[in-house]
Design an enzyme around this catalytic site. Structure first.
Site, PDB file in Angstrom:
ATOM      1  N   CYS A   1       0.804  -1.229   0.000  1.00 14.86           N
ATOM      2  CA  CYS A   1       0.000   0.000   0.000  1.00 14.86           C
ATOM      3  C   CYS A   1       0.834   1.275   0.000  1.00 14.86           C
ATOM      4  O   CYS A   1       0.296   2.369  -0.158  1.00 14.86           O
ATOM      5  CB  CYS A   1      -0.982  -0.001   1.171  1.00 14.86           C
ATOM      6  SG  CYS A   1      -2.260  -1.247   0.991  1.00 14.86           S
ATOM      7  N   HIS A  58     -11.601  10.228 -10.047  1.00 14.88           N
ATOM      8  CA  HIS A  58     -10.440  10.268 -10.944  1.00 14.88           C
ATOM      9  C   HIS A  58      -9.395  11.288 -10.489  1.00 14.88           C
ATOM     10  O   HIS A  58      -8.727  11.925 -11.296  1.00 14.88           O
ATOM     11  CB  HIS A  58     -10.857  10.499 -12.397  1.00 14.88           C
ATOM     12  CG  HIS A  58     -11.450   9.280 -13.001  1.00 14.88           C
ATOM     13  ND1 HIS A  58     -12.769   8.929 -12.795  1.00 14.88           N
ATOM     14  CD2 HIS A  58     -10.913   8.304 -13.772  1.00 14.88           C
ATOM     15  CE1 HIS A  58     -13.015   7.796 -13.427  1.00 14.88           C
ATOM     16  NE2 HIS A  58     -11.906   7.381 -14.022  1.00 14.88           N
ATOM     17  N   GLU A 102     -13.407  -0.082   0.130  1.00 11.45           N
ATOM     18  CA  GLU A 102     -12.197   0.093  -0.660  1.00 11.45           C
ATOM     19  C   GLU A 102     -12.066  -1.047  -1.677  1.00 11.45           C
ATOM     20  O   GLU A 102     -11.536  -0.862  -2.760  1.00 11.45           O
ATOM     21  CB  GLU A 102     -11.004   0.112   0.287  1.00 11.45           C
ATOM     22  CG  GLU A 102      -9.738   0.602  -0.326  1.00 11.45           C
ATOM     23  CD  GLU A 102      -8.644   0.761   0.698  1.00 11.45           C
ATOM     24  OE1 GLU A 102      -8.349   1.920   1.064  1.00 11.45           O
ATOM     25  OE2 GLU A 102      -8.089  -0.259   1.138  1.00 11.45           O
TER      26      GLU A 102
END
Length: 140
Positions: free
Chosen positions: A22, A65, A125
């Site tokens: 991550c 985005h 997520e």
């Protein structure tokens, strides 16, 4: 009575403190479930789903985005600026938990009807990982 509406957006991030995967640049197809509880109005509605959409979508449009980056991650901010890439700079590490609280606070500070007693936000997520936070809005 409770109502809920699901929203989706695409967003990149990284966890600069992380010691495994991550830490790398990556993104998710996030889902967010917004749940409200309150007394129905005279027509039997807690809140019109369209009105809830008008509250939540502008918040998510800012994130969609984009790359969410912690203000302490100066190196990443510089790279994003060099690339002229869309970014949202926040004062927290961009964990699912912190994103959840961020969204809860943004929604809570918007104009919700006075009959709404509580708000819950769940941020997914991945398909099988989520963070959830809620708050009471008494005196709202």
């Amino acid at each position: 009575m409770k109502i809920a509406k699901e929203f989706t957006w695409e967003m990149g991030h990284r966890l600069s403190f992380h010691t495994d995967k991550c830490k790398n640049l990556h993104g998710h197809s996030y889902k967010c479930m917004v749940e409200l509880s309150g007394d129905p109005d005279t027509n039997g509605m807690v809140m019109d789903y369209y009105d809830l959409k008008k509250v939540v979508e502008p918040i998510l449009d800012e994130l969609d985005h984009a790359f969410m980056v912690c203000s302490k991650d100066i190196e990443m901010i510089e790279v994003l600026e060099k690339l002229n890439s869309r970014k949202v700079i926040v004062d927290f590490e961009t964990t699912a938990e912190n994103i959840c609280v961020y969204l809860l606070n943004k929604i809570k500070s918007s104009k919700l009807p006075s009959n709404i007693r509580s708000l819950k936000v769940r941020v997914l997520e991945t398909d099988n990982s989520y963070a959830e936070e809620s708050c009471n809005l008494k005196g709202h």
